[in-house]
Design an enzyme around this catalytic site. Structure first.
Site, short mmCIF file in Angstrom:
data_model
loop_
_atom_site.label_atom_id
_atom_site.label_comp_id
_atom_site.label_asym_id
_atom_site.label_seq_id
_atom_site.Cartn_x
_atom_site.Cartn_y
_atom_site.Cartn_z
N SER A 134 12.22 -46.75 7.95
CA SER A 134 11.30 -46.68 9.09
C SER A 134 11.87 -47.42 10.30
O SER A 134 11.28 -47.39 11.37
CB SER A 134 9.94 -47.25 8.71
OG SER A 134 10.08 -48.55 8.21
N HIS B 252 11.60 -39.78 7.95
CA HIS B 252 10.67 -40.92 7.89
C HIS B 252 9.26 -40.43 7.60
O HIS B 252 8.56 -39.96 8.50
CB HIS B 252 10.73 -41.72 9.21
CG HIS B 252 9.76 -42.86 9.23
ND1 HIS B 252 9.18 -43.31 10.38
CD2 HIS B 252 9.27 -43.62 8.24
CE1 HIS B 252 8.37 -44.31 10.10
NE2 HIS B 252 8.40 -44.51 8.81
N GLU C 201 8.82 -38.10 10.86
CA GLU C 201 9.81 -38.22 11.93
C GLU C 201 11.16 -37.77 11.36
O GLU C 201 11.61 -38.31 10.34
CB GLU C 201 9.91 -39.66 12.42
CG GLU C 201 8.77 -40.07 13.35
CD GLU C 201 8.86 -41.53 13.80
OE1 GLU C 201 8.40 -41.83 14.90
OE2 GLU C 201 9.37 -42.38 13.03
N ASN D 124 7.05 -46.52 15.28
CA ASN D 124 7.06 -47.96 15.03
C ASN D 124 7.63 -48.75 16.20
O ASN D 124 7.30 -49.92 16.39
CB ASN D 124 7.85 -48.27 13.76
CG ASN D 124 7.02 -47.99 12.52
OD1 ASN D 124 5.79 -47.85 12.61
ND2 ASN D 124 7.66 -47.89 11.38
#
Ligand code: 3H9
Length: 699
Positions: free
Chosen positions: A408, A429, A441, A479
């Site tokens: 991540s 991800h 992702e 993130n």
């Protein structure tokens, strides 16, 4: 431009054929063509009956959404439907594919409906913040009754052809070519010469008096915040209590109000953004993909197990590898538990669970990946470990197999460099829990081959996920943005705002859960560990403020829900966050030590402080080319982080607030807070200077 509606007559049957690829959307041109061809057929003495059909993959899948809110030609859709319903000759709709929205409304205005047995029928307008606007709220209750009609309209869920037959929505199912079956049926009813049944003349049986209050309570909850909710109820009620024409008028006014609502605009934006996100700008849509028949997953923990479930549920054989049998047994038992829960909730048939479980085989050696076409590693977030894994995979996997990391945050290029095939490496991800969350992702390394990207995007669709392409950076799109969101939530606490107030402001904004309760749910130790890892890797932050509260709570054994206390406390076994003076004292001590004075902060500031960093960081992400377009970022935040879909995602929200106002607010915070956190992104400044919006950057 070819005609989107054609007419051909064979043996006295007029075929009115819609041809408007890709989904035969009911555009203004289609509606006008439909009206004209039906009128011609009705007037032709050689015609005894009419079959309405469509070419391609589906009958009409709805009104053309691209025409909503624009200045396109206005068509009175009711005139078109009246031409069908009032026709003196029998009109039979031959239905296949997805008969949705305006498509089903057209079908309901026909006298008979014959459906291919694989067809699906529904009124999904509510998913776009709308209600049916072409008589659906009036005709559906007349055809199938009030309760099932309200259910279909308020949930937007389609029904199968068999369910449609059971409900009385269609008259007959066809196993063969639906058009031929419909033509035979049309010839038969034409010979009978009985007056065609008209849906609008049917009466509806009124429900029990308590029905409406119960329905209002249910819809009030399920469609909270959506202006269409009360309109849906009022219109369906009008179908029971008022003449057809009055019901249509009410529906028309409600539809017009909903189309103009910001909520519907936001949902329509997300509809198209999701489809655009599937396209990679510099990779042609017809790029050949690599065949994927078997998938390997490394790590039988929560993440690896969830990923294995995604593929097994979609029909892929999966090889799950972990270091020992004990880890695999634990992982498999979690997977079995998850499937069992789905079966218990009625979301999965036992037979499908058994089939999915039978597709998962386990091993403790990477040699088991020899026949895999794709291997995804879901090991700990440690670069040395990941590079070792990639080196080993490179050795055991066949040439052309795709190697993916579920990291991540970590750098995909460094992992790819550990192999002799960096073109075959990318990031996939998944979001936790991977078997539930829709977002993925797809991280493109500098060397990732175009066909590997195309394969990943195609695969994502097959496992029913929504994919967004991200470039390589710390945290990728989602993130990376969350950092500012969390930072401000923490600073607000240090400035004296109680956790519950922060969460309340953000749940009122529309998040299902506020950032503080979310931190407790995920576990405060996760962020603390990640910060320590970042520090170790030389990527740490020099600002002690955002992390101090979590650090102190973790040191005090308060990890969140799992230990019964974090920023809130929890009753044994409970999940409801309860205010806790112990946590407040820890926050107050930290604030004092840092010299931060408490001050009065209103709810608007709480929202702006948490949301605007998302917008600012997103502008940087766009400028750096990490995300392809603004809509992709909106899709990430709506599907991965609970950003309210009714606000369309952070960038659609920023556009709707107005970028000059957003920039002003960011500048205000820069003047009052730490300027490092609030320096406006150059792209945001540029857009404001040019009088443009994020939407202008969409392609
Ligand atoms: C309505 O009907 C209102 C009425 O009550 C009142 C009227 C007065 N319009 O999803 P896909 C495009 S509201 C325009 O990838 P799939 C889509 O953008 C409408 N375009 O394929 C895409 O374009 P591109 C109620 C549309 O096979 C391409 O078609 N109906 C529309 O995975 C392929 O789409 C709905 O809400 C549209 N209505 O799924 C149905 N629909 O290739 C919405 C699709 O350029 N649509 N496009 O990216 C769907 O649910 C799915 O598209 C469908 C096909 C299941 C049909």
């Amino acid at each position: 431009m070819s005609d989107p509606v054609n007419l051909s007559v064979e043996d006295g049957i007029a075929f009115v054929i819609i041809d408007n690829p890709p989904v035969n959307a009911l555009s203004a041109r289609v509606a006008a063509g439909l009206h004209d061809r039906v009128t011609e057929a009705a007037a032709d003495p050689a015609v005894t009956a009419i079959v309405l059909t469509a070419v391609g993959r589906t009958f009409i899948a709805g009104a053309d959404i691209t025409e909503f809110g624009g200045d396109g030609p206005a068509v009175d859709v009711h005139t078109v439907l009246a031409a069908l319903e009032d026709c003196a000759k029998p009109v039979v709709a031959a239905l296949h594919g997805t008969i949705y929205g305006g498509g089903l409304e057209v079908a309901m205005a026909c006298h008979y409906r014959i459906a291919d047995d694989a067809a699906r029928l529904g009124l999904p307008e509510v998913k776009l913040g709308l209600l049916p606007g072409a008589g659906g709220t009036q005709r559906l209750p007349r055809l199938i009754g009030v309760a099932p009609a309200l259910e279909m309209i308020s949930t937007g869920k389609p029904v199968t052809a068999q369910d449609a037959l059971n409900l009385g929505l269609v008259d007959r199912l066809s196993k063969g070519d639906v058009r031929t079956v419909a033509a035979r049926f049309a010839a038969t009813v034409a010979r009978q010469k009985s007056p065609p049944p008209r849906t609008r003349t049917r009466t509806v049986i009124p429900p029990a008096p308590s029905f409406w209050d119960e329905a209002a309570a249910r819809i009030g909850k399920s469609l909270r915040g959506l202006p269409a909710g009360p309109h849906i109820l009022a219109c369906v009620r009008a179908a029971v209590e008022r003449p057809f024409k009055e019901g249509l008028d009410l529906e028309g006014q409600a539809f017009a109000a909903c189309v103009r609502s910001r909520e519907s605009e936001a949902l329509r934006h997300l509809f198209f953004a999701e489809r655009r996100a599937a396209r990679i700008k510099d990779i042609p849509r017809d790029t050949a993909t690599r065949p994927i028949a078997r998938v390997g997953v490394i790590g039988a923990g929560t993440m690896g197990g969830g990923i294995a479930m995604c593929f097994a549920s979609a029909g892929y054989p999966v090889t799950l590898v972990d270091i020992n049998e004990a880890a695999l047994t634990r992982g498999l038992s979690t997977i079995q538990g998850n499937y069992a829960a789905s079966v218990a909730k009625g979301r999965l048939a036992a037979i499908d669970r058994d089939a999915a479980l039978s597709r998962i085989r386990t091993a403790t050696d990477y040699a088991a990946f020899a026949d895999a076409d794709l291997v995804i590693e879901a090991a700990f977030e440690d670069m040395d470990l990941k590079r070792r894994i990639f080196r080993d995979l490179d050795r055991v996997c066949r040439p052309g197999a795709i190697l993916a990391s579920n990291t991540s945050t970590l750098n995909i290029d460094q992992m790819a460099a550990a192999t002799a095939r960096p073109g075959d490496v990318l990031g996939l991800h998944f979001f936790s829990p991977a078997n539930v969350m829709r977002l993925l992702e797809v991280v493109r390394g500098v060397a990732t081959a175009p066909d590997v990207m195309a394969t990943a995007m195609d695969l994502t669709r097959r496992i029913c996920k929504v994919a967004v392409v991200s470039g390589v950076c710390d945290g990728f799109i989602g993130n990376r943005m969350v950092a500012g969101y969390g930072r401000e939530a923490n600073l607000l606490m240090l400035e004296g705002v109680e956790p519950a107030r922060i969460d309340k402001a953000l749940t009122e904004f529309g998040f299902p859960m506020g950032p503080i309760a979310m931190g407790d749910m995920v576990g405060l130790d996760i962020g603390v560990k990640a910060a320590a890892e970042a520090e170790k890797a030389g990527r740490g932050s020099d600002d002690p403020r955002p992390g101090i509260i979590a650090k102190r709570l973790v040191a005090a054994g308060r990890l969140g829900q799992k230990t019964g206390a974090g920023l809130y406390r929890y009753e044994p076994g409970g999940r409801r966050p309860l205010p806790d003076p112990v946590a407040l004292a820890i926050i107050a001590d930290a604030a004092r030590e840092l010299g931060i004075e408490p001050r009065d902060i209103d709810d608007q500031e709480i929202v702006d402080r948490c949301i605007l960093p998302l917008v600012n960081e997103a502008a940087r992400i766009l400028a750096e080319g990490i995300a392809q377009r603004p809509g992709d970022i909106d899709i990430v935040w709506v599907n991965g982080y609970g950003f309210p879909s009714l606000r369309g995602g952070p960038l659609f929200y920023a556009d709707s607030v107005g970028l000059p106002a957003v920039l002003n607010r960011i500048r205000q915070f820069r003047n009052r807070q730490d300027p490092r956190d609030w320096t406006p992104a150059p792209l945001l400044e540029q857009l404001v200077a040019e009088g443009r919006r994020f939407a202008d950057l969409e392609d």
